[in-house]
Design a protein around this motif. Structure first.
Motif, PDB file in Angstrom:
ATOM      1  N   LEU A  98      -1.144   3.976   1.298  1.00  0.00           N
ATOM      2  CA  LEU A  98      -0.374   3.045   0.486  1.00  0.00           C
ATOM      3  C   LEU A  98       1.006   2.690   0.927  1.00  0.00           C
ATOM      4  N   LEU A  99       1.795   3.960   1.172  1.00  0.00           N
ATOM      5  CA  LEU A  99       3.304   3.705   1.364  1.00  0.00           C
ATOM      6  C   LEU A  99       3.458   3.028   2.644  1.00  0.00           C
ATOM      7  N   HIS A 100       2.337   3.575   3.812  1.00  0.00           N
ATOM      8  CA  HIS A 100       2.400   3.128   5.162  1.00  0.00           C
ATOM      9  C   HIS A 100       2.200   1.481   5.209  1.00  0.00           C
ATOM     10  N   GLU A 126       2.430  -0.482   2.818  1.00  0.00           N
ATOM     11  CA  GLU A 126       3.658  -1.478   2.060  1.00  0.00           C
ATOM     12  C   GLU A 126       4.676  -1.624   3.118  1.00  0.00           C
ATOM     13  N   LYS A 127       5.021  -0.751   3.913  1.00  0.00           N
ATOM     14  CA  LYS A 127       5.985  -0.712   4.800  1.00  0.00           C
ATOM     15  C   LYS A 127       5.711  -1.769   6.072  1.00  0.00           C
ATOM     16  N   MET A 128       4.293  -1.511   6.524  1.00  0.00           N
ATOM     17  CA  MET A 128       4.014  -2.293   7.768  1.00  0.00           C
ATOM     18  C   MET A 128       3.635  -3.643   7.477  1.00  0.00           C
ATOM     19  N   VAL A 129       3.124  -4.023   6.551  1.00  0.00           N
ATOM     20  CA  VAL A 129       2.662  -5.311   6.293  1.00  0.00           C
ATOM     21  C   VAL A 129       3.380  -6.105   5.032  1.00  0.00           C
ATOM     22  N   GLY A 130       3.906  -5.504   4.438  1.00  0.00           N
ATOM     23  CA  GLY A 130       4.538  -6.059   3.142  1.00  0.00           C
ATOM     24  C   GLY A 130       3.945  -7.105   2.407  1.00  0.00           C
ATOM     25  N   ASP A 131       4.423  -8.456   2.330  1.00  0.00           N
ATOM     26  CA  ASP A 131       3.694  -9.395   1.281  1.00  0.00           C
ATOM     27  C   ASP A 131       2.253  -9.694   1.860  1.00  0.00           C
ATOM     28  N   ALA A 132       1.965  -9.089   2.971  1.00  0.00           N
ATOM     29  CA  ALA A 132       0.539  -9.542   3.276  1.00  0.00           C
ATOM     30  C   ALA A 132      -0.595  -8.820   2.464  1.00  0.00           C
ATOM     31  N   LEU A 133      -0.077  -7.555   1.948  1.00  0.00           N
ATOM     32  CA  LEU A 133      -0.965  -6.616   1.170  1.00  0.00           C
ATOM     33  C   LEU A 133      -1.211  -7.394   0.110  1.00  0.00           C
ATOM     34  N   GLU A 134      -2.630  -7.616  -0.155  1.00  0.00           N
ATOM     35  CA  GLU A 134      -3.206  -8.210  -1.383  1.00  0.00           C
ATOM     36  C   GLU A 134      -3.854  -7.272  -2.497  1.00  0.00           C
ATOM     37  N   ALA A 135      -4.448  -6.082  -2.015  1.00  0.00           N
ATOM     38  CA  ALA A 135      -5.043  -5.120  -3.024  1.00  0.00           C
ATOM     39  C   ALA A 135      -5.245  -3.883  -2.073  1.00  0.00           C
ATOM     40  N   PHE A 136      -5.225  -2.688  -2.882  1.00  0.00           N
ATOM     41  CA  PHE A 136      -5.492  -1.444  -2.278  1.00  0.00           C
ATOM     42  C   PHE A 136      -6.142  -0.528  -3.291  1.00  0.00           C
ATOM     43  N   GLU A 137      -7.449  -0.477  -3.032  1.00  0.00           N
ATOM     44  CA  GLU A 137      -8.379   0.022  -4.006  1.00  0.00           C
ATOM     45  C   GLU A 137      -8.794   1.492  -3.297  1.00  0.00           C
ATOM     46  N   ILE A 138      -9.004   2.382  -4.420  1.00  0.00           N
ATOM     47  CA  ILE A 138      -9.596   3.811  -3.693  1.00  0.00           C
ATOM     48  C   ILE A 138     -11.050   4.100  -4.413  1.00  0.00           C
ATOM     49  N   ILE A 139     -11.673   4.661  -3.502  1.00  0.00           N
ATOM     50  CA  ILE A 139     -13.216   4.953  -3.924  1.00  0.00           C
ATOM     51  C   ILE A 139     -13.441   6.432  -3.635  1.00  0.00           C
ATOM     52  N   LEU A 195      -5.248   1.994  -6.926  1.00  0.00           N
ATOM     53  CA  LEU A 195      -4.114   3.162  -6.731  1.00  0.00           C
ATOM     54  C   LEU A 195      -2.859   2.343  -6.606  1.00  0.00           C
ATOM     55  N   GLY A 196      -2.892   1.368  -5.846  1.00  0.00           N
ATOM     56  CA  GLY A 196      -1.497   0.557  -5.734  1.00  0.00           C
ATOM     57  C   GLY A 196      -0.744   0.452  -6.918  1.00  0.00           C
ATOM     58  N   ASP A 197      -1.625   0.161  -8.123  1.00  0.00           N
ATOM     59  CA  ASP A 197      -0.888  -0.099  -9.270  1.00  0.00           C
ATOM     60  C   ASP A 197      -0.683   1.197 -10.079  1.00  0.00           C
ATOM     61  N   GLY A 198      -1.018   2.419  -9.624  1.00  0.00           N
ATOM     62  CA  GLY A 198      -0.764   3.589 -10.176  1.00  0.00           C
ATOM     63  C   GLY A 198      -2.173   3.638 -11.632  1.00  0.00           C
ATOM     64  N   ASN A 199      -2.918   2.712 -11.307  1.00  0.00           N
ATOM     65  CA  ASN A 199      -4.205   2.520 -12.266  1.00  0.00           C
ATOM     66  C   ASN A 199      -5.495   3.040 -11.757  1.00  0.00           C
ATOM     67  N   ILE A 200      -6.053   3.915 -12.521  1.00  0.00           N
ATOM     68  CA  ILE A 200      -7.247   4.430 -12.131  1.00  0.00           C
ATOM     69  C   ILE A 200      -8.271   4.351 -13.207  1.00  0.00           C
ATOM     70  N   ALA A 226      13.174   5.843  -4.089  1.00  0.00           N
ATOM     71  CA  ALA A 226      13.031   5.005  -2.754  1.00  0.00           C
ATOM     72  C   ALA A 226      11.418   4.579  -2.506  1.00  0.00           C
ATOM     73  N   ALA A 227      10.834   5.815  -2.465  1.00  0.00           N
ATOM     74  CA  ALA A 227       9.278   5.544  -2.136  1.00  0.00           C
ATOM     75  C   ALA A 227       8.714   4.544  -3.221  1.00  0.00           C
ATOM     76  N   ALA A 228       8.990   4.808  -4.396  1.00  0.00           N
ATOM     77  CA  ALA A 228       8.418   3.800  -5.462  1.00  0.00           C
ATOM     78  C   ALA A 228       9.101   2.582  -5.603  1.00  0.00           C
ATOM     79  N   ARG A 229      10.219   2.494  -4.957  1.00  0.00           N
ATOM     80  CA  ARG A 229      10.993   1.414  -5.042  1.00  0.00           C
ATOM     81  C   ARG A 229      11.417   1.062  -6.511  1.00  0.00           C
ATOM     82  N   GLN A 230      11.934   2.250  -7.113  1.00  0.00           N
ATOM     83  CA  GLN A 230      12.278   1.873  -8.472  1.00  0.00           C
ATOM     84  C   GLN A 230      13.888   2.639  -8.631  1.00  0.00           C
TER      85      GLN A 230
END
Lengths: 482, 482
Positions: free
Chosen positions: A240-242, A244-257, A385-390, B105-109
């Protein structure tokens, strides 16, 4: 309440036969929440056709001391729209109020009644070349008013925020029947307290949302959905951190299963296939989006991001959707987890959040502790996961009886999960709200200062307690009415 | 109040000599707002060093019935941090509380005390390769607590929202001295009313913000600033729509400047030069940004956007910054408008918003009506067109006496402007707040239902009225205390 018959007569006079009924056959479908967890009784079902009718009806209820249970699509997750068993309250459905009042494509704003269904909103704005950036499983029934009242989340919060971030203005009927009209399409407005923020997420306990002005975004031209195999949930967080760094605003969703969820879905959907050949302990579903004319850039971004993730040993394997149909198929696997898990047997489902950085530690700690302490159970976490919401589900041991288990062992397990979430500095309700399901738990675990503030605000805005009593606001210590 | 001497003694005992003074020389600088519009008196100046000290001091004030005027950088625009002339209240400065509590920094907060200065925040997060996406002219003095209490705006609202959008969590001391601690770094949390939203923008009337958790963004790698000549404000609006469509999320700011403002700035700053050779009725300053590795794309975007705007006859002329120094120089022209206009003579300044689509019509209508009705005046609008937020200044006729004119003719003109804004469905305070300056105007023009709600909330959270009385919340009809 003085006189039920008189109230019913006056309500029918006010709203007409389409607007008010107490015919048990017509009322009954709205007395149980869609998950079938809560069933109540009601004096009747009111379905006003306009804000003015809502206002007059609330005034009538206040005069007769009849509590009101506002209801949108009846697809809430916490029993917030289901009346209690006393039968003293009335269900106020907003479903008949389903008009669009204004579509302003240039300003990217839309104003609509509270009863408009989310899917209808999506379809309507799509015709204008725009999109509404919030979606969730119940989009075919969830209404705008319900989404606002619960501050709904969904799968696009990572980039676009919850319902709160989409609301520019609100119209609501207050406890005394006055109309709070704040459908202001202003981008900046600092005229005192932002009262609409108080109504958003208040689950009908402070006012009844009757309309809203919402922000819209340009349509997405292209998306790529990657299905990625991972060795652990810690790797998912690193990925996820990777991203966010690589694609910035293009990241629309990040879900884990986790593997268990994918297996359940594959068993539940006979036509579905696993996107990857090998077995993986965890999977990530990552959506990247781009505007028109940026397709090449999008492909490059997705390619680079996955390639560098492989090189850094973050991921095991990955596949990128090559068509819209394949992208849909990946999402269908994700969206089918809840029904697939339900088909297996009873489960306690927890919609929780913790700081994103602590999510791997939470899932690993909670799962092993629960499976050890409650033999035969299986604990799994999946989702945003991107929202810290599981969504943290604990499946009952084989042989547990649906209905019974949830009320006995299940309740103990939930309290245990909520304690653990609180220890991790998290929230016992990330996006589903409190309703009647979690009200006592909020009272048990919530910060006393915050709870005191909530009661003060509730008392100030609804001194007679007629708006959705028994929901959200925990009882004061000693058990008196909030 | 019972006994000033006793209160002062107890305050000094509680906060020490660095924490409390009533030495007139030390107190005086904080009794006048930085614009010099309001001057008051105070029992003393309290400068607590921690949240616990703030809490104990508020408890003391409550016991002695001493009203509290919270103050950050004393750079507010509406007199919200200046005490009244009664001398009964105490100024509570948050400036000593200026520590960073946690940088993630990782969480950008980032979590910091309320007294941290905006410029210091910018410098601190920059060292982490991050940025805080809100800035404004007073960044050298404005504090985080003040920015939150006024829900400050600035020049990046178009893309990133006001202060409200940056706040993830808040810590505040309430009217009874209890500490509301909600520094939750959770991205999703639906545990009841979002009480922090009530504190944001409440100008210290509901609680005293002592700390906050803020969101951060990745640093910008590159920016291009275009200075564009336009024939009319209507063309500016068309250009904005064109930009939004062409460059999407890369659009960071869109400001408009009429010829009069540019001329004033060029007269005020002897070294400054006009970016364009010819004369234009209006100018737009447009900033585009991109992340690392996207420089070529950014140049292409800017080039394409301006080229197509020229072809569509939206713009007259344009220049794109070729260096960071040039970008800064363009922004300096924009940021110098307020002091340059002030140097000319007295003016009434209005921070107003209307729906973006109606802005050209508003500026044209208001300017011509005012100049006709109040002979000798000159009306100009400049600023954040993308937000529908204009700073609308009315310059006094030549020869008007500074100080006198504002209190007589100026007041009549402001009421006229506010009436017109209200007719256009706009707000009399877009980003500067209400404070003491606009409280009566809010009472005159505000929606009675919203005003009633505000008073109810104020009464519930501060029943004794000790938090910043006389600010923001308009008196109830009849003039009784809100």
């Amino acid at each position: 309440m003085a006189n039920i018959d008189m109230f019913r007569r006056e309500a029918a006079d006010l709203l007409g036969t389409r607007g008010f009924t107490f015919d048990p056959e017509l009322v009954e479908p709205w007395l149980t929440d869609w998950r079938g967890r809560y069933t109540g009784k009601a004096v009747g079902l009111a379905s006003p056709a306009s804000t003015e009718e809502v206002a007059r009806f609330v005034t009538l209820c206040a005069a007769h001391d009849v509590p009101i249970v506002p209801q949108g699509g009846n697809s809430g997750m916490s029993g917030g729209a289901t009346p209690d068993e006393s039968g003293a309250s009335v269900v106020l459905s907003l479903r008949r109020m389903n008009s669009f009042r204004e579509v302003n494509a240039a300003a990217r704003q839309i104003t609509c009644d509270a009863g408009v269904v989310l899917q209808t909103l999506h379809d309507t704005v799509e015709m204008e070349g725009l999109r509404f950036p919030l979606t969730l499983g119940g989009k075919g029934s969830a209404t705008i008013g319900g989404l606002i009242s619960t501050n709904a989340g969904g799968t696009q919060v990572l980039r676009h925020g919850t319902m709160r971030a989409q609301v520019l203005g609100i119209e609501a009927v207050l406890a005394d029947g006055t109309i709070f009209s704040c459908l202001v399409p202003l981008k900046k407005d600092n005229r005192g307290f932002d009262l609409k923020q108080l109504l958003i997420g208040s689950e009908g306990t402070l006012g009844i949302v009757t309309a809203a002005t919402l922000r819209l975004l340009p349509e997405i031209a292209e998306r790529r959905v990657a299905w990625i195999g991972l060795s652990s949930i810690s790797k998912a967080r690193e990925l996820l951190l990777h991203c966010e760094k690589m694609v910035g605003d293009a990241l629309e969703a990040f879900e884990i299963i986790p593997a268990h969820c994918l297996d359940s879905v594959l068993a539940y959907l006979p036509e579905a296939r696993s996107p990857l050949a090998g077995a993986n302990a965890w999977h990530a579903l990552v959506e990247l989006v781009a505007g028109s004319g940026e397709t090449d850039r999008l492909d490059q971004l997705a390619e680079d991001m996955l390639q560098s993730a492989l090189e850094r040993d973050l991921i095991e394997d990955a596949v990128i959707s090559t068509s819209e149909a394949q992208a849909e198929a990946f999402w269908q696997l994700r969206d089918s987890i809840s029904p697939a898990e339900r088909a297996i047997g009873p489960a306690m489902q927890h919609d929780i959040s913790v700081p994103v950085a602590r999510m791997p530690e939470f899932v690993e700690t909670a799962s092993s502790r629960i499976e050890e302490r409650f033999p035969g159970t299986r604990a799994i976490g999946f989702g945003h996961l991107g929202d810290g919401n599981i969504h943290f589900h604990v499946l009952a041991p084989p042989g547990a009886v649906r209905g019974e288990w949830e009320r006995s062992d299940g309740k103990v397990i939930s309290a245990y999960v909520h304690d653990l979430v609180t220890d991790f500095g998290g929230s016992i309700s990330a996006e589903h709200g409190i309703g009647q399901m979690k009200r006592d738990e909020l009272g048990r675990l919530g910060d006393p200062v915050a709870l005191g503030l909530m009661r003060s605000v509730k008392q100030a805005l609804d001194p007679r307690g007629i708006l959705n009593p028994g929901k959200l606001v925990p009882l004061a210590p000693g058990g008196s009415r909030p």
